[in-house]
Design a protein around this motif. Structure first.
Motif, mmCIF file in Angstrom:
data_model
loop_
_atom_site.group_PDB
_atom_site.id
_atom_site.type_symbol
_atom_site.label_atom_id
_atom_site.label_comp_id
_atom_site.label_asym_id
_atom_site.label_seq_id
_atom_site.Cartn_x
_atom_site.Cartn_y
_atom_site.Cartn_z
ATOM 1 N N LEU A 31 -1.658 6.922 -2.043
ATOM 2 C CA LEU A 31 -2.234 5.794 -2.764
ATOM 3 C C LEU A 31 -2.268 6.095 -4.265
ATOM 4 O O LEU A 31 -2.405 7.236 -4.692
ATOM 5 N N ALA A 32 -2.155 5.036 -5.053
ATOM 6 C CA ALA A 32 -2.139 5.172 -6.508
ATOM 7 C C ALA A 32 -2.750 3.916 -7.114
ATOM 8 O O ALA A 32 -3.294 3.060 -6.398
ATOM 9 N N ASN A 33 -2.635 3.801 -8.446
ATOM 10 C CA ASN A 33 -3.318 2.728 -9.154
ATOM 11 C C ASN A 33 -2.403 1.600 -9.620
ATOM 12 O O ASN A 33 -2.897 0.540 -10.018
ATOM 13 N N SER A 34 -1.091 1.817 -9.594
ATOM 14 C CA SER A 34 -0.181 0.776 -10.082
ATOM 15 C C SER A 34 1.191 0.968 -9.469
ATOM 16 O O SER A 34 1.505 2.036 -8.914
ATOM 17 N N PRO A 44 -12.313 4.755 3.813
ATOM 18 C CA PRO A 44 -11.559 3.509 3.572
ATOM 19 C C PRO A 44 -10.088 3.772 3.251
ATOM 20 O O PRO A 44 -9.211 3.030 3.696
ATOM 21 N N ALA A 45 -9.823 4.838 2.504
ATOM 22 C CA ALA A 45 -8.430 5.149 2.152
ATOM 23 C C ALA A 45 -7.644 5.566 3.388
ATOM 24 O O ALA A 45 -6.494 5.152 3.583
ATOM 25 N N ALA A 46 -8.252 6.403 4.225
ATOM 26 C CA ALA A 46 -7.561 6.866 5.428
ATOM 27 C C ALA A 46 -7.236 5.702 6.352
ATOM 28 O O ALA A 46 -6.121 5.602 6.884
ATOM 29 N N LEU A 47 -8.199 4.812 6.535
ATOM 30 C CA LEU A 47 -7.984 3.670 7.425
ATOM 31 C C LEU A 47 -6.970 2.694 6.832
ATOM 32 O O LEU A 47 -6.213 2.053 7.559
ATOM 33 N N LEU A 48 -6.957 2.594 5.493
ATOM 34 C CA LEU A 48 -5.963 1.735 4.845
ATOM 35 C C LEU A 48 -4.564 2.305 5.051
ATOM 36 O O LEU A 48 -3.617 1.556 5.344
ATOM 37 N N ALA A 49 -4.411 3.609 4.920
ATOM 38 C CA ALA A 49 -3.114 4.241 5.139
ATOM 39 C C ALA A 49 -2.640 4.004 6.565
ATOM 40 O O ALA A 49 -1.460 3.682 6.811
ATOM 41 N N GLU A 50 -3.547 4.163 7.519
ATOM 42 C CA GLU A 50 -3.197 3.924 8.915
ATOM 43 C C GLU A 50 -2.771 2.480 9.121
ATOM 44 O O GLU A 50 -1.784 2.182 9.821
ATOM 45 N N LEU A 55 -4.286 -1.224 -7.168
ATOM 46 C CA LEU A 55 -4.031 -0.364 -6.022
ATOM 47 C C LEU A 55 -2.556 -0.436 -5.660
ATOM 48 O O LEU A 55 -1.937 -1.506 -5.731
ATOM 49 N N ALA A 56 -2.004 0.693 -5.286
ATOM 50 C CA ALA A 56 -0.600 0.771 -4.888
ATOM 51 C C ALA A 56 -0.452 1.819 -3.802
ATOM 52 O O ALA A 56 -1.321 2.672 -3.621
ATOM 53 N N ALA A 57 0.657 1.739 -3.081
ATOM 54 C CA ALA A 57 0.863 2.671 -1.965
ATOM 55 C C ALA A 57 2.330 3.015 -1.818
ATOM 56 O O ALA A 57 3.205 2.151 -1.923
ATOM 57 N N LEU A 58 2.588 4.302 -1.594
ATOM 58 C CA LEU A 58 3.897 4.810 -1.187
ATOM 59 C C LEU A 58 3.795 5.203 0.272
ATOM 60 O O LEU A 58 2.916 5.985 0.639
ATOM 61 N N ASP A 61 -13.146 4.269 -2.690
ATOM 62 C CA ASP A 61 -13.659 3.379 -1.643
ATOM 63 C C ASP A 61 -13.600 1.917 -2.063
ATOM 64 O O ASP A 61 -13.317 1.037 -1.239
ATOM 65 N N LEU A 62 -13.888 1.651 -3.327
ATOM 66 C CA LEU A 62 -13.988 0.260 -3.781
ATOM 67 C C LEU A 62 -12.644 -0.457 -3.664
ATOM 68 O O LEU A 62 -12.550 -1.524 -3.033
#
Length: 957
Positions: free
Chosen positions: A131-134, A107-113, A373-376, A399-400
């Protein structure tokens, strides 16, 4: 099933025990925030949330509250969106792995894509995600990534220099390279110093490169920006209140004005470090050339500043940022944490910018409002390939959360959330601009895009309400608005963190017309009351009351004006006061006239610890000599009850406010500051204040002089002879009362020192000092009625040895008291019963409420001089005891009967408290030392009285 005692079960049971939650919140979680919430009656417990609504309990009823704070932008899809909740439930029931580090996290890999593709639609680029938490975490990740790149650029510089040096040395050996004839001169010109050989030049070039590479990275950020409160992110956050306590930790940051291209150019130039490199020419000659290496590692910006007050970044600054980043080789880092994912009308709030960024940051709404959830996202061309190994997080990539984020992105695309935000925001902006047109003096600006909107309030510093002026001056107007809308209209709004005059409006993309109308109606009501300076209607919610029905009364109050020429005077005096009772609020601000005394008391209690000291009034006082002084009255926001509570608990809250008030007086140029009422008491007669910039005074010396003058004048009018009168001194253990007793000992025949039960030790010390003073006076041959009575009551008085210390004084007193007994002309008593035998009474206690009542007084002619503030004598004495002459003690008449015009002092025209008058006198005589500071003396009382008379002050009765 959890047991009834299980904490989680109790916290989720919504049993209505909100008070326990409030107590725990204030004691164990967020004490300061709890105080602020309590002041504005926003300390509520919400038990349910749905869409744009939060729900609280009122008994058995559920109260809906419209929420336009929206989790600071996180609730883009509303609270508890059913599809997000379903995705979260599905992830839990499927038992997806939370911790499966060192594996392929699908799930993380597909979210990054997916995020890379969504950003790439605008930029045309591809990205690698972390990916990070905040939001603060991804800011930290961006800092680390950019710092790593900067570090490696430095290493590359050193490596390149060393490689060039090796190439040159080999070329010389092989005969294919030679140094330029003037290379030593070039070295001296570029690096300074003196070089004898080219080998020295090569070594110097390498040392210089190493020094350049060792310079720590520096970042640029935008003034007004907010990027989080973790240690690194905090350095990028502009507001000093948040940043200064930790400014020496970690990251070095310089701030650029939102529209200041020249400042950007200066900062970029300052960060540019000159380097020296070898210049290999085609003919084999090697010379030197200058290069540059920037210490800048990145520039952080927000397309729309959220906490900074909702400001969009202008196109010219975007271009300047991009140009600087390209020229110096650092990344442009775009913080879309609050503004992105559609809130501003497009997936990227920066989509309309004329340039693209290199890093993009997302958080808040990415978790759908239910997960953290957060993303750079870093451009492929800038990615450090091992960053994902060097930087990691236990909870990231789970995954959650990633599954929930996928569902959130599905909804964003399916429901065209960005377009909804643009449409809903357009409607809301139009309505808010209508308010700006209707209330031009209350609304300074409406700003924003989509559903990221700010309404900036105009501070009401010219309001006819003094309290509203103070609220505005101290940056509390936004909080007042939030409390008003919440309590009166059940609309939840909040000021931005860095600009508290701006009300943030960030509802969900699904806000309806009815909700918009409700918000506009609530804001209209608030702005109407603000326009009318209807301070009572604006603050009644704070004490749980509603404004009276019907038309609003016209309030005869005037704006705070500084008289012409006041600030030009060389002599400036400050005086620190506090409200002695709730009713003083009404005298200070007539707009509160409709409040009862009990409501005023409740308001003072509710605002305890919120307000800072404030200027109440500035005016001129003129001496009979022609000298003039500016007097500034400064309010310390506490009451006698609060002061006493602080003293008993050991809390420094009230004394800290006095310190701040003195600082304020100093900043206004005051050379003398008087401490009125309990401001003296909470600082131990000013002795706790470490102050060498100005002269401090409690004003107690002139208070004593004026009180005694008033007592004597009243005694004459009453036909009482001082020599044959008994003086009762209430509060005799205190500084003022004890000094007055010593002064009165020159004239009265008998004195009773009276204190509270349990205070015998202190009374004995005062009595011993007073008796010793009479012994010393008698030694000089002086005779007073009291000395004559002492001799009669104690024949050994004339033979008494002069004590040379406290213990001997105490022994002398006890010997006298035992011998003279009840006939003693100098006695002590614990309790007020002794007053019934007194002809003259002076009272100077620190009691917050009256303590002398009709039953305490005799039935013959009696004079009572009440020095205390608040007063010690109950009003019933005047009404029920016509034999009693009541003197308002410690009063001084200003030169020529001038009136300072300060209503809360509750003084007849032309009269001043002695403590205030003393500060004025000290200013006029040019006193540079503390006066009435600590223990008083009779000589000091007489000195200040003489100075006061010289300048035309009269002792009043």
């Amino acid at each position: 099933m959890p047991s009834p005692s299980d904490p989680l079960a109790r916290s989720l049971a919504c049993a209505g025990d909100d008070e326990s939650a409030r107590t725990a919140f204030s004691l164990f979680l967020k004490p300061r925030l709890s105080q602020l919430l309590r002041t504005f009656r926003m300390d509520v417990v919400f038990h349910r949330a749905e869409g744009d609504w939060l729900f609280l309990r009122d008994g058995e009823d559920e109260v809906p509250v419209l929420d336009v704070v929206g989790g600071f932008g996180a609730a883009l899809l509303g609270h508890n969106h059913p599809e997000i909740a379903s995705a979260l439930h599905a992830g839990l029931t499927a038992q997806r792995p939370m911790f499966a580090q060192a594996s392929i996290r699908a799930p993380a890999a597909l979210l990054a894509e997916r995020l890379s593709a969504l950003v790439g639609r605008t930029t045309g680029r591809s990205y690698v995600a972390t990916l990070a938490n905040s939001g603060a975490e991804v800011v930290e990740a961006a800092l680390k990534h950019a710092a790593l790149t900067h570090h490696r650029r430095g290493l590359a510089l050193v490596a390149a220099v060393r490689e060039d040096n090796r190439r040159f040395r080999r070329g010389v050996v092989e005969g294919v390279l030679r140094p330029a004839a003037d290379i030593l001169d070039q070295a001296e010109a570029l690096m300074g110093g003196y070089f004898e050989t080219f080998g020295e030049v090569l070594a110097a070039i390498e040392v210089a490169a190493e020094a350049t590479a060792a310079v720590p990275p520096r970042f640029l950020a935008v003034e007004g920006g907010f990027h989080g409160k973790s240690s690194g992110a905090l350095q990028l956050t502009h507001r000093a209140e948040f940043r200064d306590p930790w400014a020496r930790m970690g990251v070095a940051v310089a701030f650029v004005g939102r529209e200041d291209v020249q400042a950007l150019d200066r900062l970029v130039a300052q960060a540019r470090q000159a380097t020296v490199l070898l210049d290999f020419r085609p003919d084999g000659e090697v010379a030197l050339k200058s290069g540059a290496h920037s210490s800048l590692a990145g520039l952080f910006c927000e397309p729309v500043q959220g906490e900074g007050g909702i400001h969009e970044l202008p196109p010219a600054m975007w271009r300047a940022y991009r140009a600087a980043a390209d020229a110096e080789g650092f990344p442009l880092i775009v913080d879309e944490i609050q503004s992105g994912l559609g809130r501003c009308g497009s997936f990227l709030a920066s989509a309309g910018a004329p340039v693209r960024g290199d890093y993009y940051l997302f958080a808040k709404a990415l978790g759908g409002g239910l997960t953290k959830l957060a993303a750079l996202l870093v451009d492929d061309d800038m990615v450090e390939p091992d960053f994902d190994y060097l930087h990691s997080s236990t909870f990231a990539d789970d995954d959650l959360s990633c599954g929930v984020a996928h569902r959130a992105l599905d909804i964003l695309e399916r429901d065209k959330v960005a377009e909804r935000c643009a449409e809903r925001g357009g409607k809301l902006l139009a309505a808010l601009n209508g308010l700006k047109a209707a209330f031009p003096d209350q609304v300074r600006a409406v700003r924003g895009r989509g559903l990221m909107i700010g309404l900036e309030l105009t501070p009401q510093i010219r309001s006819t309400s003094p309290l509203l002026r103070v609220v505005s001056e101290q940056g509390l107007l936004g909080f007042l608005a939030a409390g008003y809308l919440f309590n009166r209209h059940r609309v939840r709004i909040a000021p931005t963190l860095a600009d508290r005059t701006v009300l943030r409006i960030e509802p969900s993309a699904y806000i309806g017309d009815a909700e918009i109308a409700r918000l506009i109606a609530a804001l209209t009501a608030f702005l109407a009351d603000l326009k009318a300076s209807a301070i009572a209607d604006l603050i009644l919610f704070m004490i749980g009351d509603e404004p009276a029905a019907g038309p609003k009364a016209s309030i005869a109050s005037t704006p705070l004006e500084t008289p012409v020429g006041v600030e030009d005077r060389d002599i400036r005096v400050g005086f620190v006061v506090h409200f002695t009772r709730g009713a003083d609020l009404k005298a200070w601000d007539p707009g509160l006239a409709q409040l009862s005394d009990a409501q005023c008391d409740a308001l003072l209690e509710r605002t305890q610890g919120l307000l800072e000291p404030f200027v109440i009034k500035r005016t001129l006082i003129r001496s009979s000599t022609g000298d003039e002084a500016t007097v500034t009255i400064i309010g310390a926001p506490f009451t006698p009850e609060q002061a006493i509570a602080n003293l008993r608990s050991g809390c420094d809250g009230c004394s800290d406010l006095v310190v701040k008030a003195v600082d304020k007086a100093w900043s206004l140029g005051c050379s003398v500051v008087g401490l009125g009422g309990y401001t003296s008491i909470v600082t131990d007669s000013g002795q706790d204040l470490i102050e060498d910039r100005l002269a401090l005074t409690t004003g107690n010396s002139l208070t004593v002089a004026a009180a005694y003058a008033g007592l004597r004048r009243a005694a004459d009018l009453k036909g009482l002879s001082l020599a044959s009168s008994r003086l009762g001194v209430v509060g005799a253990a205190g500084n003022v009362a004890a000094t007055l007793a010593e002064l009165a000992a020159e004239h009265v025949g008998s004195i009773v020192l009276i204190g509270r039960p349990g205070g015998r030790r202190h009374l004995e010390a005062r009595a011993a000092a007073l008796l010793t003073a009479q012994v010393l006076r008698a030694r000089t041959g002086e005779t007073t009625p009291l000395i004559a009575n002492l001799r009669r009551a104690w024949p050994a008085f004339s033979l008494a040895e002069t004590p040379d210390g406290g213990d001997q004084m105490l022994r002398l007193w006890r010997t006298f008291a035992e011998t003279a007994g009840d006939a003693a002309p100098l006695r002590i008593h614990e309790g007020l019963e002794a007053l019934v035998d007194c002809d003259l009474i002076v009272s100077a206690t620190n009691a917050p409420k009256p303590i002398i009542h009709p039953q305490h007084l005799g039935h013959g002619p009696v004079v009572v001089c009440d020095i205390a503030i608040p007063r010690d004598v109950d009003p019933a004495v005047r009404a029920e005891r016509p034999n009693v002459e009541l003197v308002r003690g410690g009063m001084v008449r200003a030169p020529g009967g001038q009136d300072l015009g300060f209503a809360p002092l509750d003084l007849p025209d032309g009269e001043l408290y002695g403590c205030l008058a003393e500060a004025l006198v000290l200013g006029l005589v040019g006193c540079e030392e503390h006066f009435s500071h600590g223990p008083l003396s009779v000589s000091g009382v007489k000195q200040i009285a003489a100075w006061a008379e010289h300048h035309g002050f009269e002792m009043s009765s």
